[in-house]
Design a protein around this motif. Structure first.
Motif, PDB file in Angstrom:
ATOM      1  N   ASP A 357      61.347  44.019  32.120  1.00 28.07           N
ATOM      2  CA  ASP A 357      61.196  45.128  33.065  1.00 28.07           C
ATOM      3  C   ASP A 357      59.752  45.270  33.534  1.00 28.07           C
ATOM      4  O   ASP A 357      59.486  45.458  34.728  1.00 28.07           O
ATOM      5  CB  ASP A 357      61.661  46.435  32.424  1.00 28.07           C
ATOM      6  N   GLN A 358      58.809  45.180  32.603  1.00 24.64           N
ATOM      7  CA  GLN A 358      57.411  45.314  32.987  1.00 24.64           C
ATOM      8  C   GLN A 358      56.959  44.104  33.805  1.00 24.64           C
ATOM      9  O   GLN A 358      56.163  44.255  34.742  1.00 24.64           O
ATOM     10  CB  GLN A 358      56.516  45.480  31.754  1.00 24.64           C
ATOM     11  N   GLU A 359      57.450  42.916  33.464  1.00 27.24           N
ATOM     12  CA  GLU A 359      57.131  41.742  34.282  1.00 27.24           C
ATOM     13  C   GLU A 359      57.558  41.965  35.726  1.00 27.24           C
ATOM     14  O   GLU A 359      56.779  41.751  36.670  1.00 27.24           O
ATOM     15  CB  GLU A 359      57.842  40.498  33.734  1.00 27.24           C
ATOM     16  N   ARG A 360      58.792  42.400  35.912  1.00 34.01           N
ATOM     17  CA  ARG A 360      59.315  42.607  37.267  1.00 34.01           C
ATOM     18  C   ARG A 360      58.488  43.667  37.997  1.00 34.01           C
ATOM     19  O   ARG A 360      58.127  43.500  39.172  1.00 34.01           O
ATOM     20  CB  ARG A 360      60.780  43.032  37.176  1.00 34.01           C
ATOM     21  N   TRP A 361      58.177  44.753  37.293  1.00 31.91           N
ATOM     22  CA  TRP A 361      57.364  45.823  37.891  1.00 31.91           C
ATOM     23  C   TRP A 361      55.995  45.295  38.303  1.00 31.91           C
ATOM     24  O   TRP A 361      55.498  45.588  39.403  1.00 31.91           O
ATOM     25  CB  TRP A 361      57.235  46.952  36.874  1.00 31.91           C
ATOM     26  N   LEU A 362      55.355  44.518  37.431  1.00 33.39           N
ATOM     27  CA  LEU A 362      54.025  43.994  37.731  1.00 33.39           C
ATOM     28  C   LEU A 362      54.074  43.010  38.885  1.00 33.39           C
ATOM     29  O   LEU A 362      53.265  43.094  39.826  1.00 33.39           O
ATOM     30  CB  LEU A 362      53.431  43.325  36.490  1.00 33.39           C
ATOM     31  N   PHE A 363      55.005  42.073  38.845  1.00 25.70           N
ATOM     32  CA  PHE A 363      55.056  41.048  39.878  1.00 25.70           C
ATOM     33  C   PHE A 363      55.370  41.663  41.241  1.00 25.70           C
ATOM     34  O   PHE A 363      54.779  41.290  42.258  1.00 25.70           O
ATOM     35  CB  PHE A 363      56.090  39.990  39.520  1.00 25.70           C
ATOM     36  N   ASP A 364      56.295  42.626  41.277  1.00 25.48           N
ATOM     37  CA  ASP A 364      56.617  43.283  42.547  1.00 25.48           C
ATOM     38  C   ASP A 364      55.411  44.068  43.061  1.00 25.48           C
ATOM     39  O   ASP A 364      55.117  44.049  44.262  1.00 25.48           O
ATOM     40  CB  ASP A 364      57.808  44.233  42.358  1.00 25.48           C
ATOM     41  N   GLY A 365      54.713  44.733  42.160  1.00 28.01           N
ATOM     42  CA  GLY A 365      53.546  45.508  42.574  1.00 28.01           C
ATOM     43  C   GLY A 365      52.417  44.637  43.084  1.00 28.01           C
ATOM     44  O   GLY A 365      51.754  44.966  44.074  1.00 28.01           O
ATOM     45  N   LEU A 366      52.187  43.512  42.409  1.00 28.49           N
ATOM     46  CA  LEU A 366      51.147  42.596  42.875  1.00 28.49           C
ATOM     47  C   LEU A 366      51.509  42.007  44.233  1.00 28.49           C
ATOM     48  O   LEU A 366      50.665  41.899  45.132  1.00 28.49           O
ATOM     49  CB  LEU A 366      50.950  41.473  41.854  1.00 28.49           C
ATOM     50  N   GLY A 367      52.771  41.640  44.378  1.00 23.92           N
ATOM     51  CA  GLY A 367      53.200  41.043  45.637  1.00 23.92           C
ATOM     52  C   GLY A 367      53.116  41.999  46.806  1.00 23.92           C
ATOM     53  O   GLY A 367      52.890  41.578  47.953  1.00 23.92           O
ATOM     54  N   ALA A 368      53.299  43.298  46.545  1.00 25.35           N
ATOM     55  CA  ALA A 368      53.276  44.290  47.619  1.00 25.35           C
ATOM     56  C   ALA A 368      51.898  44.908  47.833  1.00 25.35           C
ATOM     57  O   ALA A 368      51.714  45.687  48.772  1.00 25.35           O
ATOM     58  CB  ALA A 368      54.281  45.402  47.306  1.00 25.35           C
ATOM     59  N   SER A 369      50.935  44.551  47.002  1.00 26.65           N
ATOM     60  CA  SER A 369      49.629  45.192  47.075  1.00 26.65           C
ATOM     61  C   SER A 369      48.930  44.898  48.398  1.00 26.65           C
ATOM     62  O   SER A 369      48.931  43.764  48.882  1.00 26.65           O
ATOM     63  CB  SER A 369      48.752  44.717  45.910  1.00 26.65           C
ATOM     64  N   ASP A 370      48.309  45.945  48.965  1.00 26.86           N
ATOM     65  CA  ASP A 370      47.565  45.783  50.211  1.00 26.86           C
ATOM     66  C   ASP A 370      46.088  46.105  50.031  1.00 26.86           C
ATOM     67  O   ASP A 370      45.374  46.339  51.019  1.00 26.86           O
ATOM     68  CB  ASP A 370      48.164  46.676  51.300  1.00 26.86           C
ATOM     69  N   THR A 371      45.611  46.113  48.789  1.00 31.02           N
ATOM     70  CA  THR A 371      44.215  46.445  48.523  1.00 31.02           C
ATOM     71  C   THR A 371      43.358  45.187  48.453  1.00 31.02           C
ATOM     72  O   THR A 371      43.862  44.071  48.274  1.00 31.02           O
ATOM     73  CB  THR A 371      44.095  47.223  47.209  1.00 31.02           C
ATOM     74  N   THR A 372      42.055  45.378  48.552  1.00 31.37           N
ATOM     75  CA  THR A 372      41.133  44.242  48.489  1.00 31.37           C
ATOM     76  C   THR A 372      41.110  43.618  47.097  1.00 31.37           C
ATOM     77  O   THR A 372      41.015  42.387  46.957  1.00 31.37           O
ATOM     78  CB  THR A 372      39.714  44.706  48.870  1.00 31.37           C
ATOM     79  N   TRP A 373      41.194  44.439  46.063  1.00 30.06           N
ATOM     80  CA  TRP A 373      41.146  43.975  44.682  1.00 30.06           C
ATOM     81  C   TRP A 373      42.381  44.444  43.924  1.00 30.06           C
ATOM     82  O   TRP A 373      42.947  45.494  44.237  1.00 30.06           O
ATOM     83  CB  TRP A 373      39.901  44.505  43.970  1.00 30.06           C
TER      84      TRP A 373
END
Length: 534
Positions: A357-373
């Motif tokens: 569950d945390q893997e999926r949450w992290l990967f989805d969040g990283l993929g959707a991130s629009d920040t510089t860092w």
């Protein structure tokens, strides 16, 4: 007659679906009142004098608010775990102001500090302005707390010029003074990231009490097992004035590692000869004490032996902050519990240090991130560290080397989804280390996927040395650019174009008064992961 100690909550199967209320006896009303949602009466009579001895704190900064924390404890080292408070709810008023003299009030209210939660309160203040400095204080009875200072985060679509933060971990009170925090408090920081081991569960006695000029009562000479003992241990550690000053100076974003419960636990596996039921009972009270003593939102309230600690915050368009939990959901140690070595099971594609569950949450969040860092704040070393110089290999299975497929999946997501500028903040090892994260650990010329900054301990392991027997081993891995065994922290300045990381250390902690030194400084350019000496 001493107050009746809190009972241990039961540890039934299916604990992840059991409510915190069923496991701990905390009523829904008692919990809600502790968040400042509503107070129907003003229970200020009979409050013992000087109840704010554990200080004040703020945390979880968002654009419109923060969490404000205190815990009433006129006798913080009372062995029953109640801090000298009577076993009844107590009203606590709070004020938030735009100025330190409290002439321009931005918010005020009240909450009930209940004995079920150790007379702690976690006020979630809303309606504040983004990217703004505020001051806060509490009142209980006739006493007013020290004044705290906090900051809100920038608006989600804002473009801040800079983000100043420090990363710290591993504060064994009995091993030394928290002098590094005194120096950290003098910096103009927006946030402190704490990466785990806020307390340690070991018995404190002559064998490990290296902090000069102090003594502790016999009650501390026992491994921490019960809610009363965990509360007492937090009170002891939080008695450090430099820790209290830093909490009152800047908001914290925290995550836990193993010693908040017990050394080297992995999910439901304690690594010690105790029954699963007894371990889950211990984890229940440990998580409860953790929540009671830190500035955490209601959404992070434990549910028995489960605590939803991973979460995501944001610092405008500059940085997404992914707070991870690499302890609660991980698979057990491979190869019949081996902690180090070479083991095919460590490479099992089904193994995870995060859980699915945390893997999926992290990967989805990283993929959707629009920040510089993208900042990953977590506990144990992510870089692969071969612990054998020359022929052969050996790895620590407590770290990401014990979960190589999970790390590969993370790096694949970073590369395939073109995640912008990943930076990993790590604690745990009581060493200052800077490392580059490589696509292929066997090829130093392979692509650098990200940068890892490992903060040394604040006090754990005492004074330390510039190097030790592990230094040559770590530095034999070409992606490791710094290794130092002194106590300290990492201070960082992040801008839209670069991240400057300053590794700061003190020469001693077992006695007071150490100066601070800049050990090494690196620059990581946006769009070019890696470490450049500055």
């Amino acid at each position: 007659m001493p107050a009746r100690p809190d009972p241990l909550p039961p540890a039934p199967p299916g604990h992840r679906r059991r409510s915190f209320l069923a496991l701990s006896g905390v009523s829904a009303a008692a919990f809600a009142l502790g968040t400042g949602r509503a107070v129907a009466d003003d229970r200020t009579t009979g409050v013992p004098a000087d109840p704010f001895q554990l200080g004040v704190a703020s945390g979880e900064p968002e654009p419109d608010g923060v969490v404000l924390w205190t815990r009433l404890a006129p006798d913080p080292l009372a062995e029953d775990g109640h801090g000298g408070m009577p076993l009844r709810p107590t009203s606590v008023q709070y004020e938030v102001a735009e100025d330190e003299r409290f002439t321009r009030i931005a918010a005020r209210g009240a909450a009930l500090a209940t004995p079920e939660l150790g007379h702690s309160i976690h006020v979630e203040v809303r309606g504040l302005a983004p990217a703004r400095e505020y001051f806060y204080r509490f009142r209980a009875g006739r006493d007013i707390s020290p004044v705290g200072r906090t900051k809100t985060a920038p608006a989600a679509d804002a473009s801040p010029a800079a983000f100043r933060f420090a990363a710290a971990s591993c504060q064994a009170w009995y091993h030394g003074y928290f002098t590094a925090y005194r120096h950290m408090a003098e910096e103009d920081l927006d946030v402190v990231f704490f990466l785990g081991d806020y307390i340690y569960e070991y018995a404190i006695n002559a064998s490990n009490l290296w902090r000069e000029g102090v003594s502790v009562a016999a009650a501390h000479n026992a491994d921490v097992l019960t809610l009363e003992q965990y509360r007492l241990r937090y009170a002891l550690f939080k008695s450090d004035p430099d820790l209290q000053r830093l909490h009152a100076r800047v908001p914290w974003i925290v995550t836990s590692d193993d010693h908040e419960v017990v050394n080297n636990y992995a999910a439901d596996f304690p690594q010690y000869d105790v029954s699963p039921e007894d371990f889950l009972r211990r984890r229940s009270v440990a998580y409860r004490a953790y929540y009671e003593n830190l500035p955490l939102r209601a959404a992070l309230l434990p549910s028995g032996p489960a605590m939803p600690l991973y979460r995501r915050l944001r610092y405008g368009r500059l940085a997404a902050l992914h707070v991870l939990d690499t302890r609660q959901y991980r698979d057990d140690y491979p190869c019949d519990g081996a902690a180090t070595g070479t083991c095919d099971e460590a490479n099992d594609p089904n193994r995870s240090i995060l859980g699915p569950d945390q893997e999926r949450w992290l990967f989805d969040g990283l993929g959707a991130s629009d920040t510089t860092w993208n900042v990953l704040t977590q506990q144990v070393v992510m870089a692969s560290i071969d612990r054998t110089i020359g022929a052969g290999t050996s790895y620590s299975f407590d770290q990401w080397d014990g979960f190589t497929a999970c790390r590969d999946r993370l790096f694949d997501v970073i590369q395939q989804r073109r995640v912008a500028n990943p930076v990993v903040l790590t604690g745990d090892i009581h060493r200052s280390v800077a490392a580059e994260l490589k696509a292929d650990w066997t090829d130093p010329d392979s692509a650098t996927v990200g940068t890892e900054l490992i903060a040394s301990s604040i006090g754990s392991n005492g004074d330390g040395t510039d190097t030790d027997s592990l230094g040559p081993i770590w530095l034999s891995n070409p992606h490791v650019k710094l290794y130092n065994a002194r106590r300290g922290y990492v201070s960082c300045t992040m801008t839209p174009t670069e991240l400057t990381s300053d590794f700061r250390v003190v020469p001693y902690v077992q006695r007071q008064g150490a100066p601070i030194n800049s050990l090494a400084r690196f620059v990581t350019e946006a769009g070019r992961p890696g470490l450049n000496p500055a």
